[in-house]
Design a protein around this motif. Structure first.
Motif, mmCIF file in Angstrom:
data_model
loop_
_atom_site.group_PDB
_atom_site.id
_atom_site.type_symbol
_atom_site.label_atom_id
_atom_site.label_comp_id
_atom_site.label_asym_id
_atom_site.label_seq_id
_atom_site.Cartn_x
_atom_site.Cartn_y
_atom_site.Cartn_z
ATOM 1 N N SER A 106 -4.868 -71.215 -21.724
ATOM 2 C CA SER A 106 -3.557 -71.614 -22.016
ATOM 3 C C SER A 106 -2.898 -71.187 -23.180
ATOM 4 O O SER A 106 -3.317 -70.718 -23.993
ATOM 5 C CB SER A 106 -3.611 -73.351 -22.183
ATOM 6 O OG SER A 106 -4.130 -73.981 -20.775
ATOM 7 N N GLN A 139 -6.001 -78.906 -16.629
ATOM 8 C CA GLN A 139 -6.292 -77.968 -17.626
ATOM 9 C C GLN A 139 -7.338 -76.828 -17.076
ATOM 10 O O GLN A 139 -7.131 -75.716 -17.079
ATOM 11 C CB GLN A 139 -6.348 -78.308 -19.095
ATOM 12 C CG GLN A 139 -6.710 -77.217 -19.954
ATOM 13 C CD GLN A 139 -6.593 -77.893 -21.483
ATOM 14 O OE1 GLN A 139 -6.577 -78.912 -21.811
ATOM 15 N NE2 GLN A 139 -6.694 -76.818 -22.330
ATOM 16 N N GLU A 187 -0.605 -76.139 -24.840
ATOM 17 C CA GLU A 187 -0.814 -77.461 -23.956
ATOM 18 C C GLU A 187 -0.010 -77.510 -22.635
ATOM 19 O O GLU A 187 1.159 -77.248 -23.080
ATOM 20 C CB GLU A 187 -0.747 -78.818 -24.805
ATOM 21 C CG GLU A 187 -1.095 -79.766 -24.051
ATOM 22 C CD GLU A 187 -1.287 -81.040 -24.659
ATOM 23 O OE1 GLU A 187 -1.015 -82.242 -24.044
ATOM 24 O OE2 GLU A 187 -1.020 -80.994 -26.224
ATOM 25 N N SER A 188 -0.636 -77.450 -21.708
ATOM 26 C CA SER A 188 0.173 -77.573 -20.286
ATOM 27 C C SER A 188 0.702 -76.222 -19.890
ATOM 28 O O SER A 188 1.568 -76.338 -18.949
ATOM 29 C CB SER A 188 1.060 -78.849 -20.337
ATOM 30 O OG SER A 188 0.369 -79.974 -20.479
ATOM 31 N N GLU A 234 -6.990 -73.117 -16.024
ATOM 32 C CA GLU A 234 -7.806 -72.093 -17.046
ATOM 33 C C GLU A 234 -8.797 -71.285 -16.226
ATOM 34 O O GLU A 234 -9.037 -70.139 -16.489
ATOM 35 C CB GLU A 234 -8.316 -72.768 -18.223
ATOM 36 C CG GLU A 234 -6.996 -72.897 -19.161
ATOM 37 C CD GLU A 234 -7.473 -73.508 -20.430
ATOM 38 O OE1 GLU A 234 -8.637 -73.932 -20.581
ATOM 39 O OE2 GLU A 234 -6.656 -73.692 -21.421
#
Length: 73
Positions: free
Chosen positions: A47, A37, A50-51, A41
């Motif tokens: 983001s 992450q 999430e993911s 980023e």
């Protein structure tokens, strides 16, 4: 760390649409694993969820991989 670049293809509305029916309109970058992450980023910004990151800039893997390598070093 696992990452994937997915091009966002959209219908081409310009005159050459018979030859190129789809064009790139940014990309999605999926990531998973420890530290993924932070790396994603740092390259693409916050983001979407999430993911998953999104960029309106069209970048090839040949541009993305050196950025990831630099951040990991």
């Amino acid at each position: 760390m696992i990452v994937a670049k997915i091009s966002n293809k959209v219908a081409n509305t310009s005159a050459d649409r018979a030859v190129n029916p789809y064009v790139d309109d940014g990309l999605y970058f999926l990531y998973y694993g420890n530290g993924a992450q932070a790396v994603a980023e740092a390259i693409f910004g916050p983001s979407l969820r999430e993911s998953l990151c999104h960029s309106s800039e069209n970048m090839s893997r040949k541009q993305i991989v050196p950025l990831i390598t630099e951040l990991l070093n």
